[in-house]
Design a protein around this motif. Sequence first.
Motif, PDB file in Angstrom:
ATOM      1  N   ASP A 445      41.983  54.240  40.437  1.00 54.24           N
ATOM      2  CA  ASP A 445      41.996  52.851  39.534  1.00 54.24           C
ATOM      3  C   ASP A 445      41.068  52.044  39.826  1.00 54.24           C
ATOM      4  N   ASP A 446      40.019  52.064  38.923  1.00 53.64           N
ATOM      5  CA  ASP A 446      38.679  51.333  39.131  1.00 53.64           C
ATOM      6  C   ASP A 446      39.122  49.909  38.833  1.00 53.64           C
ATOM      7  N   PHE A 447      39.846  49.756  37.900  1.00 50.13           N
ATOM      8  CA  PHE A 447      40.169  48.262  37.651  1.00 50.13           C
ATOM      9  C   PHE A 447      40.977  47.459  38.824  1.00 50.13           C
ATOM     10  N   GLY A 448      42.080  48.350  39.364  1.00 48.64           N
ATOM     11  CA  GLY A 448      42.604  47.855  40.364  1.00 48.64           C
ATOM     12  C   GLY A 448      41.891  47.539  41.643  1.00 48.64           C
ATOM     13  N   MET A 449      40.881  48.560  41.962  1.00 46.88           N
ATOM     14  CA  MET A 449      39.868  47.867  43.012  1.00 46.88           C
ATOM     15  C   MET A 449      39.223  46.982  42.896  1.00 46.88           C
ATOM     16  N   MET A 450      38.357  46.934  41.682  1.00 45.69           N
ATOM     17  CA  MET A 450      37.715  45.493  41.172  1.00 45.69           C
ATOM     18  C   MET A 450      38.466  44.313  41.633  1.00 45.69           C
ATOM     19  N   LYS A 451      39.677  44.467  40.978  1.00 45.23           N
ATOM     20  CA  LYS A 451      40.741  43.009  41.117  1.00 45.23           C
ATOM     21  C   LYS A 451      40.863  42.775  42.475  1.00 45.23           C
ATOM     22  N   GLU A 452      41.167  43.856  43.266  1.00 49.65           N
ATOM     23  CA  GLU A 452      41.355  43.377  44.755  1.00 49.65           C
ATOM     24  C   GLU A 452      40.062  42.882  45.445  1.00 49.65           C
ATOM     25  N   VAL A 453      38.786  43.541  45.188  1.00 47.47           N
ATOM     26  CA  VAL A 453      37.392  43.125  45.520  1.00 47.47           C
ATOM     27  C   VAL A 453      37.312  41.621  45.191  1.00 47.47           C
ATOM     28  N   LEU A 454      37.458  41.275  43.887  1.00 44.90           N
ATOM     29  CA  LEU A 454      37.131  39.952  43.394  1.00 44.90           C
ATOM     30  C   LEU A 454      38.097  38.837  43.855  1.00 44.90           C
ATOM     31  N   THR A 455      39.646  39.213  43.786  1.00 49.05           N
ATOM     32  CA  THR A 455      40.521  38.281  44.629  1.00 49.05           C
ATOM     33  C   THR A 455      39.984  37.964  45.791  1.00 49.05           C
ATOM     34  N   GLN A 485      35.986  46.741  31.446  1.00 53.32           N
ATOM     35  CA  GLN A 485      35.853  46.028  32.817  1.00 53.32           C
ATOM     36  C   GLN A 485      35.678  44.667  32.824  1.00 53.32           C
ATOM     37  N   VAL A 486      34.840  44.120  31.913  1.00 55.89           N
ATOM     38  CA  VAL A 486      34.717  42.750  31.767  1.00 55.89           C
ATOM     39  C   VAL A 486      35.896  42.063  31.487  1.00 55.89           C
ATOM     40  N   SER A 487      36.672  42.403  30.543  1.00 56.31           N
ATOM     41  CA  SER A 487      37.817  41.667  30.334  1.00 56.31           C
ATOM     42  C   SER A 487      38.808  41.778  31.539  1.00 56.31           C
ATOM     43  N   ALA A 488      39.087  42.816  32.022  1.00 54.29           N
ATOM     44  CA  ALA A 488      39.795  42.863  33.359  1.00 54.29           C
ATOM     45  C   ALA A 488      39.197  41.718  34.143  1.00 54.29           C
ATOM     46  N   ILE A 492      40.956  38.382  35.754  1.00 56.11           N
ATOM     47  CA  ILE A 492      41.265  38.049  37.148  1.00 56.11           C
ATOM     48  C   ILE A 492      40.704  36.712  37.624  1.00 56.11           C
ATOM     49  N   MET A 493      39.732  36.442  37.094  1.00 54.41           N
ATOM     50  CA  MET A 493      38.734  35.120  37.284  1.00 54.41           C
ATOM     51  C   MET A 493      39.879  34.074  36.666  1.00 54.41           C
ATOM     52  N   ARG A 494      40.292  34.099  35.651  1.00 56.01           N
ATOM     53  CA  ARG A 494      41.136  32.903  35.022  1.00 56.01           C
ATOM     54  C   ARG A 494      42.606  32.904  35.798  1.00 56.01           C
ATOM     55  N   GLU A 495      43.021  33.829  36.492  1.00 54.28           N
ATOM     56  CA  GLU A 495      44.205  33.818  37.316  1.00 54.28           C
ATOM     57  C   GLU A 495      43.805  33.053  38.538  1.00 54.28           C
ATOM     58  N   MET A 496      42.499  32.958  39.001  1.00 55.91           N
ATOM     59  CA  MET A 496      42.261  32.250  40.186  1.00 55.91           C
ATOM     60  C   MET A 496      41.676  30.744  39.644  1.00 55.91           C
ATOM     61  N   GLY A 497      41.532  30.437  38.658  1.00 54.08           N
ATOM     62  CA  GLY A 497      41.074  29.158  38.171  1.00 54.08           C
ATOM     63  C   GLY A 497      39.501  29.152  38.253  1.00 54.08           C
ATOM     64  N   VAL A 498      38.855  30.223  38.211  1.00 57.26           N
ATOM     65  CA  VAL A 498      37.362  30.141  38.223  1.00 57.26           C
ATOM     66  C   VAL A 498      36.875  30.610  36.670  1.00 57.26           C
TER      67      VAL A 498
END
Length: 621
Positions: A445-455, A485-488, A492-498
């Motif tokens: 799950d590349d989306f899930g991995m990228m979410k974890e890394v960026l978070t 990938q960009v949309s995902a 993620i960035m919106r969730e963190m307020g960035v």
Amino acid sequence: MAEQSDKNLTGFARIQEYVKTLDNSPGVYRMLDAQGAVLYVGKARSLRKRVSNYANPNGHSGRISRMIRETCSMMFLTTRTETEALLLEQNLIKQLKPRYNVLLRDDKSFPNILVTKDHGYPQIRKHRGAKKEKGSYYGPFASAGSVNRTLNQLQKVFLLRNCSDSMFETRTRPCLLYQIKRCSGPCVGRISQEEYCGLVADAERFLQGKSTNVQADLGRQMEEASANMEFERAAALRDRIKALTQVQAGQHINPQGVAEADVIALHMEGGQACVQVFFIRANQNWGNRDFYPRTGSGADAAEVLRGFIGQFYETHEPPRMLLLSDEIEEAELMAEALGEKANRKVGILVPQRGEKKDLVAGALRNARESLARKMAETATQAKLLEGLAEAFDLDAPPKRIEIYDNSHIQGTNAVGAMVVAGPEGMLKNQYRKFNIRGDSLTPGDDFGMMKEVLTRRFKRLLKEDPDRSEGHWPDLLLIDGGAGQVSAVASIMREMGVEDIAMVGVAKGVDRDAGKEEFHRAGQRPFALRHNDPVLYFVQRMRDEAHRFAIGAHRAKRAKQVGATPLDEVPGVGATRKRALLTHFGSAKAVSRAGLEDLKAVEGISDSLAETIYGHFHERG
């Protein structure tokens, strides 16, 4: 420690108030701006006299005047001696990174050669880090490459083993190195312990600069073998002499009159500086490294060189002599501080003639050429960043670009990677890897991995640098992927307020060919750059570097897992005890089946640890 502050006073007036409270003790002072950020760290033989100089409005350079005007408060720490103050000053500079101090930005450890002393057949290998293992250390070498070349030469000449102790104990036939005459085969008894230790002694003499004596001894042995009609042994000795001759011929710029020194040369131009360091040990040149310290907003050569030396030898052992291109402030005090660190005398010299002068001239030439290349690369990089800003509609050329990628095999050993680029090129000391922890992730799950890394990345930034003042926040994110990938990532960035950081996805495009990449931005149509656009090549290099780093991290993680044993899970069993158990029993399976008394018989395994090991495997059935 003393600290005062008055919001109504700044600059000279503020400093004059501090002078009234100080005595003539040695110590360290810090100058802070209105936000409390440290502008400058300095040391003083007398705090009162040193700070009084700043209270005088006249006689300062433009750099010091700017620093004084920005000063709103100061902090002081007294020490027993000026030497202590000097050492503390360098510690604080490296820790706080003040704007107006000279700062050594690349301070990695240097590799050494280790000849172990805890085995009947000593091993020779590369070593980096703290010198905790029992043995003789030779170095430092400028790079891993220079160590590897030297080890390769030593193997040809002295036939010493480089295998691990556990491999040594379990071999039943000679390895490939024995077949190609790079090892004497001690693991299978092809050489006696006495003869092998003689080879070790010869290798150590070579590393100590006594290669001529080694060659003479080998010559005598060859003549004796020939006289005794031991022609095979004579031929082997002849090959070793030939290899040693080639080693000596390949060593260049080896000084005859300088046994141990670091040659340090500084060249400054256009507000930038390059320090070149040559390592001379045992009358041999063991390589060189260049450094590009931050010049503290305009420090002169003496201050830059002094700052470099103080910070460099905080983490490296100083040699018996430093040969410098320029005089430094308080050279005697620096020599005293370095001697105190090394527990022996350290000399500092700016040579004026002879071989030492020639060594410095060579280092200075290299510093000048290295800085010229660096400045040319920086100018090219600046143009590429301007082109990138234009291509991606950025407000200004980015100062920090973070590029992300993932690597895994069907979801196993998943690793996320971040590489960083900026005006000075790829910033390798800023690279980070992320071991993917998400247990709930679907394999692959590349989306899930990228979410974890960026978070994880941005949670840390929000915690450690919320006001974005330390230069760790990116201006641009490059993501390996297309619109999905960009949309995902945008979500993620919106969730963190960035939401104010530009982001671009790099997709392979038609036929997944390099040169046909498509670029995706949230809410916009994808676009491409022309095939021969330098900006396209720049983006490709950054993406490929992220891919290379991610694959390397993944392979390292996978290799570590392959080399893992059930012993890794036993509390109290570290690398040394694990090695002792494997050496004694031959395998982890044999350890798991061993009885309690057998475990207690292993050297280094206490009764309580033996019970822990036995209980661990017994409970597992």
